[in-house]
Design a protein around this motif. Structure first.
Motif, PDB file in Angstrom:
ATOM      1  N   GLN A   1       1.026  -5.172   6.909  1.00 48.36           N
ATOM      2  CA  GLN A   1       0.489  -3.954   6.316  1.00 48.36           C
ATOM      3  C   GLN A   1      -0.942  -4.166   5.828  1.00 48.36           C
ATOM      4  OE1 GLN A   1       1.730  -2.506   2.413  1.00 48.36           O
ATOM      5  NE2 GLN A   1       2.194  -0.513   3.344  1.00 48.36           N
TER       6      GLN A   1
ATOM      7  N   ILE B   1       0.177   2.699   8.189  1.00 52.97           N
ATOM      8  CA  ILE B   1       0.227   1.666   7.146  1.00 52.97           C
ATOM      9  C   ILE B   1       1.652   1.491   6.636  1.00 52.97           C
ATOM     10  CG2 ILE B   1      -0.527   1.152   4.790  1.00 52.97           C
ATOM     11  CD1 ILE B   1      -3.228   2.465   5.556  1.00 52.97           C
TER      12      ILE B   1
ATOM     13  N   ALA C   1       3.746  -0.270   9.265  1.00 52.51           N
ATOM     14  CA  ALA C   1       3.427  -1.690   9.351  1.00 52.51           C
ATOM     15  C   ALA C   1       4.225  -2.478   8.320  1.00 52.51           C
ATOM     16  CB  ALA C   1       1.928  -1.903   9.146  1.00 52.51           C
ATOM     17  N   TYR C   2       4.352  -1.940   7.117  1.00 54.46           N
ATOM     18  CA  TYR C   2       5.142  -2.637   6.092  1.00 54.46           C
ATOM     19  C   TYR C   2       6.617  -2.666   6.487  1.00 54.46           C
ATOM     20  CZ  TYR C   2       7.189  -3.940   1.624  1.00 54.46           C
ATOM     21  OH  TYR C   2       7.903  -4.583   0.642  1.00 54.46           O
TER      22      TYR C   2
ATOM     23  N   TRP D   1       0.830  -1.203   0.000  1.00 51.22           N
ATOM     24  CA  TRP D   1       0.000   0.000   0.000  1.00 51.22           C
ATOM     25  C   TRP D   1       0.861   1.248   0.000  1.00 51.22           C
ATOM     26  CZ3 TRP D   1      -5.439   0.493   0.180  1.00 51.22           C
ATOM     27  CH2 TRP D   1      -6.120  -0.722   0.134  1.00 51.22           C
TER      28      TRP D   1
END
Length: 326
Positions: A122, A110, A113-114, A37
């Motif tokens: 993510q 987001i 998270a990745y 994302w």
């Protein structure tokens, strides 16, 4: 194969597109796919904390702007259509955003998270953010909402990272990269330089992935991609954005002539004339036969009111490249 979803988490089509991409990948037999994302901002002026969307929608100017999204339907009818499509994709009920809110911190969460847990984490965070906005009708700009989303997705450290400001520079740079790449709508799927705009049906997405994967070309080195993004932003008349993306290259490759020339162009276009003149003077001293550097230096000196100093540079530039005389 990496599939990038450039999307804003307050865009209903982003949530619908997420479901459709999942359907397109069901039973996928090609090379392994990583879905990542990336941020896009539909409404960069949205506040934090958010404001109730019901009041915003009563604003005649907002109503007119929304009407432009689908001229064939009233905004109310368009929202009903989206709700029906979302239901068909298994989203809701209930369904419907309740807040106009900044999504900057949601995009930070987001991205973090990745960085910390890869694509699987993510995806879980993105799902939680989208659900919080469209199903639970929560204000995504509030730290407690994002903290709860992070915890529910198994990203316990997410709230603490947000509190430190982590991910801020990454998101701001990513937004500029998306702009440089030509991302203009949410969602946009990008695979190996190929783009598919909108929440297309699963069969269209699958065909796009097959074709993009088959025609994928070798990725350019990261530094070269960044330089191309800088040039794109300059062409789009965003010199401050160009300088933001150029900053790491100036730190790591500050002696490179191409990097310094891009910096000079950005300084000139953003009216940082002292920096432009200093950079161009060094470039001209190193390569006196560079007609473009001389021309830009002459123009810079003119804008500074240093007309006599500008004359010889402009004359030499036009002698070497006659088109500069016009």
């Amino acid at each position: 194969m990496r599939v990038e979803i450039w999307a804003d988490v307050v865009c209903p089509w982003a949530y619908i597109g997420k479901r459709r991409l999942q359907k397109a990948l069901a039973g996928w037999e090609g090379e392994p796919v990583e879905v990542v994302w990336r941020p896009y901002r539909i409404d960069p002026t949205a506040p934090a904390p958010g404001e109730p969307l019901a009041g915003v929608l009563r604003d005649p100017q907002v109503d007119e702007a929304l009407r432009a999204c689908n001229p064939d339907l009233t905004p109310a009818d368009n929202r009903t259509l989206v709700e029906r499509i979302a239901a068909a994709e298994g989203l809701g009920p209930p369904w419907g955003a309740a807040w106009r809110a900044s999504t900057h911190d949601a995009h930070r969460l987001i991205a973090l998270a990745y960085e910390r847990g890869g694509a699987a984490l993510q995806d879980a965070v993105a799902e939680g953010v989208l659900r919080a906005h469209f199903v639970e009708a929560l204000d995504l700009s509030r730290p407690e909402v994002l903290g709860r989303v992070a915890a529910g997705a198994g990203f316990a450290e997410g709230a603490d990272l947000l509190a430190t400001g982590a991910g801020d520079e990454h998101v701001r740079e990513s937004l500029l990269v998306g702009k440089a790449m030509g991302v203009r709508t949410s969602p946009t799927l990008v695979v190996a330089g190929h783009a598919l705009a909108g929440a297309q049906p699963p069969e269209v997405i699958r065909e796009f992935l097959e074709e993009a994967g088959a025609t994928a070309v070798r990725r350019l080195p990261a530094e070269v991609e960044r330089l191309r993004h800088v040039e794109s932003l300059l062409d789009q008349r965003d010199p401050l954005g160009a300088l933001t993306l150029l900053r790491p290259l100036l730190g790591e490759h500050g002696d490179d002539r191409g990097v310094r020339m891009l910096a000079a162009r950005a300084y000139y276009a953003s009216a940082q004339l002292g920096r432009a003149a200093a950079t161009l003077e060094r470039l001209v001293a190193e390569s006196p036969d560079d007609s473009y550097a001389r021309h830009l230096l002459g123009r810079t000196l003119q804008r500074q009111g240093r007309h006599e100093e500008a004359v010889p540079h402009l004359a030499m530039a036009s002698a070497m490249t006659p088109s500069y005389a016009t």
